[in-house]
Design a protein around this motif. Structure first.
Motif, mmCIF file in Angstrom:
data_model
loop_
_atom_site.group_PDB
_atom_site.id
_atom_site.type_symbol
_atom_site.label_atom_id
_atom_site.label_comp_id
_atom_site.label_asym_id
_atom_site.label_seq_id
_atom_site.Cartn_x
_atom_site.Cartn_y
_atom_site.Cartn_z
ATOM 1 N N GLY A 99 45.324 -57.923 52.249
ATOM 2 C CA GLY A 99 44.923 -59.305 50.957
ATOM 3 C C GLY A 99 44.602 -60.616 51.642
ATOM 4 N N GLU A 100 44.777 -61.737 50.933
ATOM 5 C CA GLU A 100 44.726 -62.582 51.035
ATOM 6 C C GLU A 100 45.891 -63.251 52.204
ATOM 7 O OE1 GLU A 100 42.532 -64.806 49.790
ATOM 8 O OE2 GLU A 100 41.607 -63.119 48.532
ATOM 9 N N SER A 101 46.672 -62.167 52.072
ATOM 10 C CA SER A 101 47.691 -62.236 52.815
ATOM 11 C C SER A 101 47.561 -62.694 54.300
ATOM 12 C CB SER A 101 48.914 -61.936 52.837
ATOM 13 O OG SER A 101 49.585 -62.026 51.805
ATOM 14 N N PHE A 102 46.498 -62.403 55.183
ATOM 15 C CA PHE A 102 45.753 -62.271 56.075
ATOM 16 C C PHE A 102 45.919 -63.088 57.110
ATOM 17 C CE2 PHE A 102 42.165 -61.459 59.295
ATOM 18 C CZ PHE A 102 43.395 -60.614 60.589
ATOM 19 N N ARG A 103 46.393 -62.922 58.383
ATOM 20 C CA ARG A 103 47.047 -64.288 58.894
ATOM 21 C C ARG A 103 46.650 -64.039 60.623
ATOM 22 N NH1 ARG A 103 46.942 -65.833 54.407
ATOM 23 N NH2 ARG A 103 48.136 -67.547 53.708
ATOM 24 N N VAL A 104 45.564 -65.063 61.802
ATOM 25 C CA VAL A 104 46.281 -64.554 62.752
ATOM 26 C C VAL A 104 47.173 -65.239 63.570
ATOM 27 C CG1 VAL A 104 44.376 -64.207 65.318
ATOM 28 C CG2 VAL A 104 43.181 -63.740 62.862
ATOM 29 N N GLY A 105 47.714 -64.779 63.947
ATOM 30 C CA GLY A 105 49.273 -66.111 64.290
ATOM 31 C C GLY A 105 49.691 -65.527 63.542
ATOM 32 N N ILE A 106 51.000 -66.919 63.551
ATOM 33 C CA ILE A 106 52.467 -67.370 62.489
ATOM 34 C C ILE A 106 51.764 -68.591 61.345
ATOM 35 C CG2 ILE A 106 54.319 -67.417 61.380
ATOM 36 C CD1 ILE A 106 55.153 -66.294 64.325
ATOM 37 N N ASP A 107 51.733 -68.455 59.967
ATOM 38 C CA ASP A 107 51.618 -69.690 58.999
ATOM 39 C C ASP A 107 52.657 -70.535 58.844
ATOM 40 O OD1 ASP A 107 50.495 -70.834 57.597
ATOM 41 O OD2 ASP A 107 49.008 -69.966 56.470
ATOM 42 N N ILE A 108 53.213 -71.147 60.000
ATOM 43 C CA ILE A 108 54.463 -71.831 59.371
ATOM 44 C C ILE A 108 54.428 -72.657 58.272
ATOM 45 C CG2 ILE A 108 55.656 -71.228 61.666
ATOM 46 C CD1 ILE A 108 54.851 -74.248 62.646
ATOM 47 N N GLU A 109 53.414 -72.989 58.227
ATOM 48 C CA GLU A 109 52.983 -74.195 56.793
ATOM 49 C C GLU A 109 53.120 -73.381 55.501
ATOM 50 O OE1 GLU A 109 49.452 -76.091 58.639
ATOM 51 O OE2 GLU A 109 50.234 -76.586 60.588
ATOM 52 N N ARG A 110 51.728 -72.927 55.787
ATOM 53 C CA ARG A 110 51.707 -71.567 54.493
ATOM 54 C C ARG A 110 52.140 -70.482 54.322
ATOM 55 N NH1 ARG A 110 46.433 -71.910 51.635
ATOM 56 N NH2 ARG A 110 46.985 -70.495 50.195
ATOM 57 N N PRO A 111 53.353 -69.803 54.815
ATOM 58 C CA PRO A 111 53.252 -68.436 54.786
ATOM 59 C C PRO A 111 52.869 -68.053 52.999
ATOM 60 C CG PRO A 111 54.994 -70.186 53.995
ATOM 61 C CD PRO A 111 54.340 -70.158 54.278
ATOM 62 N N ASP A 112 52.648 -66.735 53.028
ATOM 63 C CA ASP A 112 52.540 -66.101 52.192
ATOM 64 C C ASP A 112 53.429 -65.379 51.547
ATOM 65 O OD1 ASP A 112 50.588 -65.225 49.971
ATOM 66 O OD2 ASP A 112 49.138 -65.294 50.736
ATOM 67 N N ARG A 113 53.442 -64.001 51.102
ATOM 68 C CA ARG A 113 54.696 -63.429 50.481
ATOM 69 C C ARG A 113 54.563 -61.964 50.969
ATOM 70 N NH1 ARG A 113 51.285 -59.005 49.022
ATOM 71 N NH2 ARG A 113 50.279 -59.450 48.010
ATOM 72 N N LEU A 114 55.027 -61.487 51.142
ATOM 73 C CA LEU A 114 55.845 -60.354 52.247
ATOM 74 C C LEU A 114 54.837 -59.076 52.342
ATOM 75 C CD1 LEU A 114 57.733 -58.884 54.725
ATOM 76 C CD2 LEU A 114 59.464 -58.724 53.303
ATOM 77 N N VAL A 115 53.975 -58.118 52.744
ATOM 78 C CA VAL A 115 53.358 -57.121 51.917
ATOM 79 C C VAL A 115 54.451 -56.269 52.563
ATOM 80 C CG1 VAL A 115 50.868 -55.735 52.195
ATOM 81 C CG2 VAL A 115 51.330 -58.379 52.746
ATOM 82 N N ARG A 116 53.843 -55.299 51.454
ATOM 83 C CA ARG A 116 55.183 -53.618 51.958
ATOM 84 C C ARG A 116 54.314 -52.828 51.219
ATOM 85 N NH1 ARG A 116 60.735 -56.483 48.748
ATOM 86 N NH2 ARG A 116 58.706 -56.686 47.550
ATOM 87 N N LYS A 117 53.003 -53.010 50.777
ATOM 88 C CA LYS A 117 52.196 -51.746 50.135
ATOM 89 C C LYS A 117 50.888 -51.645 50.836
ATOM 90 C CE LYS A 117 49.123 -55.026 48.490
ATOM 91 N NZ LYS A 117 47.346 -56.230 47.856
#
Length: 188
Positions: A99-117
């Motif tokens: 969903g909206e949590s996709f990142r390329v690399g690690i986003d240390i500034e605006r990490p989103d929720r933990l995706v488990r679904k």
């Protein structure tokens, strides 16, 4: 035919990731964080471009560093195409689950929720599994030493990135991530 399909998976894979990045950008989410933590990551793109050229050169009979093949098997080649497309399906399912949590690399500034679904209920790293399946499939379609080296190095790089991400996730989500790790395998 198998070579063309294997090359197509490269285009589709890159297209899917870039499309997701651009769609997220439209919503105000900066999804590209490649190389922010480790600047040596910028050594990867030139090797990736050579890989893409190698796949397309093998598929379209362009000049190539090595045309020597380990084996010639129509059946194994079709298995490779199948693995490439399974990898693409896995990637698509991963992007949808992210969903909206996709990142390329690690986003240390605006990490989103933990995706488990979704597919993350079965694999903690389905995108890397998808990339690995595509690399393995392309090796089976184009079985030469260059593709074998890329398969080995790609697997190592994916694993290295997974370890980086796991360290970040452990710090960010603590017990929630630990419980997730106890329930879901790292890869498959």
């Amino acid at each position: 035919m198998q070579g063309y399909l294997a090359a197509l998976t490269t285009v589709l894979l890159i297209g899917m990731v870039l499309t997701r990045i651009f769609l997220l950008r439209r919503t105000g989410t900066k999804a590209m964080h490649f190389g922010r933590i480790d600047k040596t990551d910028f050594l990867i793109p030139p090797f990736a471009l050579f890989y893409f050229y190698t796949v397309f050169a093998a598929a379209f009979n362009l000049p190539i560093v090595s045309s020597q093949r380990f084996f010639r098997s129509e059946v194994i080649s079709w298995v490779g195409v199948f693995l490439c497309f399974v990898g693409l399906v896995f990637l698509l399912l991963s992007l949808v689950s992210f969903g909206e949590s996709f990142r390329v690399g690690i986003d240390i500034e605006r990490p989103d929720r933990l995706v488990r679904k979704g597919v993350f209920a079965f694999s903690r790293n389905p995108i890397y599994v998808a990339f690995g399946l595509v690399l393995l499939g392309q090796f089976l379609v184009f079985p030469n030493w260059i593709m074998l080296v890329y398969l080995a190095v790609g697997t190592w790089l994916f694993h290295r990135q997974v370890l980086r991400e796991e360290e970040f996730l452990r710090k960010r989500y603590g017990q929630e991530y630990a419980q997730y790790c106890n329930r879901v395998r790292r890869y498959l």
